[in-house]
Design a protein around this motif. Sequence first.
Motif, short mmCIF file in Angstrom:
data_model
loop_
_atom_site.label_atom_id
_atom_site.label_comp_id
_atom_site.label_asym_id
_atom_site.label_seq_id
_atom_site.Cartn_x
_atom_site.Cartn_y
_atom_site.Cartn_z
N LEU A 1 -9.12 4.94 -4.97
CA LEU A 1 -9.27 3.53 -4.59
C LEU A 1 -8.24 3.14 -3.54
O LEU A 1 -8.52 2.33 -2.64
N ASN A 2 -7.07 3.73 -3.61
CA ASN A 2 -6.03 3.43 -2.63
C ASN A 2 -6.52 3.72 -1.20
O ASN A 2 -6.28 2.95 -0.28
N HIS A 3 -7.23 4.84 -1.05
CA HIS A 3 -7.76 5.15 0.28
C HIS A 3 -8.73 4.08 0.75
O HIS A 3 -8.74 3.72 1.93
N LEU A 4 -9.54 3.58 -0.16
CA LEU A 4 -10.52 2.55 0.23
C LEU A 4 -9.80 1.24 0.56
O LEU A 4 -10.13 0.57 1.55
N VAL A 5 -8.81 0.87 -0.23
CA VAL A 5 -8.10 -0.39 0.01
C VAL A 5 -7.33 -0.32 1.34
O VAL A 5 -7.37 -1.26 2.14
N LEU A 6 -6.66 0.80 1.60
CA LEU A 6 -5.91 0.91 2.86
C LEU A 6 -6.85 0.87 4.06
O LEU A 6 -6.53 0.27 5.09
N LYS A 7 -8.02 1.46 3.91
CA LYS A 7 -8.97 1.42 5.01
C LYS A 7 -9.55 0.01 5.15
O LYS A 7 -9.84 -0.44 6.26
N ALA A 8 -9.67 -0.71 4.04
CA ALA A 8 -10.14 -2.11 4.12
C ALA A 8 -9.13 -2.96 4.89
O ALA A 8 -9.50 -3.86 5.64
#
Length: 335
Positions: free
Chosen positions: A231-238
């Motif tokens: 999820l961290n990867h998705l949040v940072l990309k968001a």
Amino acid sequence: MNIRERCESLVRELGIADASDILSVEPLTGGVASDIAKVDLGKRTICVKFALPKLKVAADWQAPVHRNAAEYAWLKVAADLLPQSAVRLFGRSEAQHGFAMEFVSGEDVYLWKTSLLEQKPNKGEALLVADMIGRIHQKSSQSGFDTTPFQNRDDFHALRIEPYLSATAKVHSDLSPHLNELEDMLYQSNQVLVHGDVSPKNILMRSGGPVLLDAECATMGDASFDPSFCLNHLVLKAIHLPATREHLLKDVVAFWQAYATHITWEPPTTLESRVCRLLPALMLARVDGKSPVEYLNDAEKDIVRAISKSLLKTPADTISEFANRVSADLKEMNT
Ligand SMILES: Nc1ncnc2c1ncn2[C@@H]1O[C@H](COP(=O)(O)OP(=O)(O)O)[C@@H](O)[C@H]1O
Ligand SMILES: [Mg+2]
């Protein structure tokens, strides 16, 4: 021995081919922890991977080569449970800390990280990955699961807890009580089989499903780690990609919902609240820990610091609240 010689010796030892069958050895890039190569054997192409004693990134970040055994054991669990969504395995050499596997290729194959950063249409990848991780966690929580190859908490400490959480606690001493608590939580637990590197750069998508690679950190551990890490990867990309932000934050919630259907070893809300605490710690760690994310500029790093610190000090109760708070904070910061 150079990589070619190691490949020759590996295929011979595993009885896959003769050294003379090797037409070419092409090193693959993207990794920091291993020598990995595509090997053309004429009739077929395989992929070989050898653990390196020292990672190619930080000078003081080392991990023992036996993590190659843990990786192979994790890949075997995945192949047995979800053959469609795993690489086929062709054997491992203990002496060489290396193994051989199917080389995943084809017109339909792409790296999830590439499609995220190029903002390609969303094909529900997050859901598929969450489902796969949930199934593996669930299977490994059941009695009868052989945990012997996965007693690797000290390797996990060296590869994950120290470089991400302890290193970040040194930079942000005001947050060290929160971070130290998370370090203990991760180190003490052995509830499920943790992959430890569920990152879009380690996930090849193909029509049968996502293929998760790079399981060198595999250990019995706390179930919060894999969902938080991904999820961290998705949040940072968001944060980095305003145009796909809302879709990515929706994916964060969808990921959790898909994963949560597999939680049978504890109340799902208990695990959700651990993810809500670990996720902001990992966000901050990708800015101020030893493995900083490469695509954020200085302004974006400051945004990550502000949002993650607030979510660490006053955690969200649910992933949906987490996503709403990230979205609201970003709006407030006019980004
Ligand atoms: N079996 C495979 N088939 C095709 N490509 C692979 C395979 N294994 C790894 N790769 C590619 O090589 C990259 C590095 O491999 P990985 O196992 O992640 O190594 P590292 O531990 O060095 O990060 C992956 O991101 C992927 O693009
Ligand atoms: Mg990798």
